[in-house]
Design a protein around this motif. Structure first.
Motif, short mmCIF file in Angstrom:
data_model
loop_
_atom_site.label_atom_id
_atom_site.label_comp_id
_atom_site.label_asym_id
_atom_site.label_seq_id
_atom_site.Cartn_x
_atom_site.Cartn_y
_atom_site.Cartn_z
N THR A 1 -9.04 2.11 -2.16
CA THR A 1 -8.12 1.48 -3.11
C THR A 1 -8.13 -0.04 -3.00
O THR A 1 -7.63 -0.73 -3.88
CB THR A 1 -6.68 1.97 -2.87
OG1 THR A 1 -6.29 1.66 -1.53
CG2 THR A 1 -6.56 3.47 -3.13
N GLY A 2 -8.68 -0.57 -1.90
CA GLY A 2 -8.62 -2.01 -1.68
C GLY A 2 -7.27 -2.47 -1.18
O GLY A 2 -6.99 -3.66 -1.13
N LEU A 3 -6.45 -1.51 -0.77
CA LEU A 3 -5.15 -1.82 -0.19
C LEU A 3 -5.19 -1.51 1.30
O LEU A 3 -6.20 -1.06 1.82
CB LEU A 3 -4.06 -0.98 -0.87
CG LEU A 3 -3.95 -1.10 -2.39
CD1 LEU A 3 -3.01 -0.03 -2.95
CD2 LEU A 3 -3.47 -2.49 -2.78
N SER B 1 0.82 -1.22 0.00
CA SER B 1 0.00 0.00 0.00
C SER B 1 0.85 1.26 0.00
O SER B 1 0.33 2.36 -0.26
CB SER B 1 -0.93 0.01 1.22
OG SER B 1 -0.18 -0.03 2.42
N THR B 2 2.17 1.14 0.27
CA THR B 2 3.06 2.30 0.26
C THR B 2 3.12 2.94 -1.13
O THR B 2 3.46 4.10 -1.27
CB THR B 2 4.48 1.89 0.71
OG1 THR B 2 4.39 1.17 1.94
CG2 THR B 2 5.36 3.10 0.93
N PRO C 1 -0.56 -6.43 3.16
CA PRO C 1 0.54 -7.36 2.90
C PRO C 1 1.80 -6.64 2.42
O PRO C 1 1.73 -5.56 1.84
CB PRO C 1 -0.01 -8.28 1.82
CG PRO C 1 -1.03 -7.44 1.12
CD PRO C 1 -1.65 -6.59 2.18
N ASP C 2 2.93 -7.29 2.65
CA ASP C 2 4.22 -6.73 2.29
C ASP C 2 4.57 -6.99 0.84
O ASP C 2 4.13 -7.97 0.23
CB ASP C 2 5.33 -7.33 3.15
CG ASP C 2 5.45 -6.67 4.51
OD1 ASP C 2 4.93 -5.54 4.67
OD2 ASP C 2 6.09 -7.26 5.40
N GLY C 3 5.41 -6.11 0.31
CA GLY C 3 6.15 -6.36 -0.91
C GLY C 3 7.62 -6.41 -0.56
O GLY C 3 8.05 -5.94 0.50
#
Length: 446
Positions: A68-70, A54-55, A77-79
């Motif tokens: 946004t659904g984030l 979401s960042t 969740p992480d990336g």
């Protein structure tokens, strides 16, 4: 080279860094990320450094945008942060030995997130390469130096002894020589392809030009890194720097002009006339494409509420979708129409934009013109030219048009909906508060 090799090369040139700043470009071109220890390079190389996906898509104020659904609604969740090759650079305005590196995020399967604005530009760039074409671009950025403020809400003020109109004034360059030299020195240390620097029209305003490149990702990253560099260097001199589109109502705004041409597989500029043409049909089709899409994509070229002040009457910026030969009053100027330098100059973007998205929109418009050859209006200098209606000056309407446009869908795909959602959240935040002007003029009269 691998990132470890790039890091070792950095250490040979500059010594082991005290820290590494991992910088992620979000939807608004705000750089977010993490500080890592100077020896934390292996952790970054191995994918052990993470941020929430979401960042990529907060509002300009930094808040999570629910629709946004984030974010937390889906567990945030992480990336995995992955360094972008060639962007491990010194940050000489910082204290100590500080390195910075631009990063992208991948999902757990190693796929680059489609939330990335960089990935939008990569996609349209690939469309050119698939046809054997190489776009060549260069940006110009305007910025203001202002006095340091004590409060974020305080209005900007020019440095002392700044004339209202300092256009090309060499004395002004000399007066700010210490700051400007530090900017150019830091740019050289980072390998940024700076070209000319001038005193622009407004008080305390300057413009930097960058060299042309056929690496469009690098062109966007140069603009992004330069903005960070300028703010840091200028702060060290006790001032602030701003790339805000319109910091002063009565003075010119800050623009980001983009020059663009296209090379074929043999390295020849396809915008150069051929077969007896006066002006290349490819160049005219490209102009038609960017003009035809300009209204629909205006939300990219003017992404914030303040951005639209540049489109009001007497705002010093082009405000209608028109074109002309070497005509700075036009939105699309053709500085040269023959030879290797044949190109168009796209002149409506503010300096407050996301360079990845702006180049995506412009190249997408050029591609549409080259493929579909939309009709082209007469140039401004043609006596039979019919004036175009002005571009949108209302932020909400521009976002709505972008949302409904077929060309925005074609260029940006699902990213369009993310952009619109983030912009609508920003619109609600910026436009909801009651302004001081409303209290001044209405409270005691109604």
């Amino acid at each position: 080279m691998s990132f470890i090799e790039e890091y070792n090369h950095y250490c040979e040139q500059h010594g082991t860094p005290d820290r590494i700043e991992a910088l992620l470009c979000d939807i608004n071109a705000v750089l977010r990320g993490k500080w890592l220890s100077g020896d934390g390079v292996e952790k970054l190389e191995k994918g052990a450094v993470r941020l929430p996906l979401s960042t990529y898509a907060p509002a300009i104020m930094g808040n999570e945008v629910k629709n946004t659904g984030l974010g937390i609604e889906v567990g945030d969740p992480d990336g995995i942060l992955k360094p972008i090759s060639g962007t491990l650079l010194p940050a000489p305005w910082q204290q100590g030995n500080v390195a910075q590196v631009l990063v992208e995020m991948t999902d757990m399967q190693g796929n680059v997130s489609q939330l990335s604005p960089r990935e939008q530009l990569r996609s349209v760039w690939q469309q050119f390469r698939d046809r054997g074409w190489r776009p060549v671009v260069a940006t110009e950025l305007e910025f203001y130096i202002v006095r340091a403020r004590s409060e974020r809400s305080e209005a900007p003020r020019p440095p002392s002894f700044s004339p209202d109109a300092q256009n090309y004034d060499m004395e002004l360059l000399a007066r700010r020589e210490a700051i400007l030299n530090d900017i150019l020195s830091a740019s050289a240390m980072q390998g940024l392809a700076t070209d000319t620097l001038i005193a622009e029209y407004g008080p305390g305003q300057f413009e930097i030009n960058f060299h042309h490149t056929d690496d469009v990702l690098e062109a966007a990253e140069t603009a992004i890194l330069f903005r960070r560099l300028v703010r840091g260097v200028v702060a060290n001199h006790g001032f602030e720097a701003t790339f805000m589109a319109k910091p002063y109502l009565e003075h010119p705004g800050n623009g980001m002009h983009v020059h663009a041409s296209v090379l074929d597989s043999d390295g020849k500029n396809i915008f150069t006339p051929a077969n007896g043409e006066e002006t290349s049909r490819h160049l005219l089709n490209a102009v038609a494409g960017v003009l035809d899409s300009m209204r629909d994509l205006q939300a990219i070229f003017a992404p914030h509420g303040n951005s639209f002040r540049r489109f009001l009457p007497n705002s010093f910026a082009p405000a209608t979708p028109d074109w002309g030969i070497d005509n700075r009053a036009a939105s699309i100027r053709l500085p040269e129409t023959k030879g290797p330098g044949a190109r168009l100059e796209h002149r409506i973007s503010g300096a407050d934009t996301n360079p990845y998205l702006v180049l995506t929109a412009i190249l997408g418009g050029i591609m549409d013109g080259l493929v579909n050859a939309p009709s082209l209006p007469r140039p401004l200098d043609d006596p039979q030219s019919v004036p175009s209606s002005p571009l949108e000056h209302d932020w909400t309407s521009a976002v709505a048009r972008f949302e409904q446009s077929s060309i925005s869908q074609h260029i940006f795909g699902d990213y369009r909906d993310l952009f619109v959602t983030v912009k609508r959240d920003e619109i609600g935040t910026i436009q909801n508060p009651i302004t001081p002007a409303e209290y001044e003029y209405y409270l005691s009269r109604m």
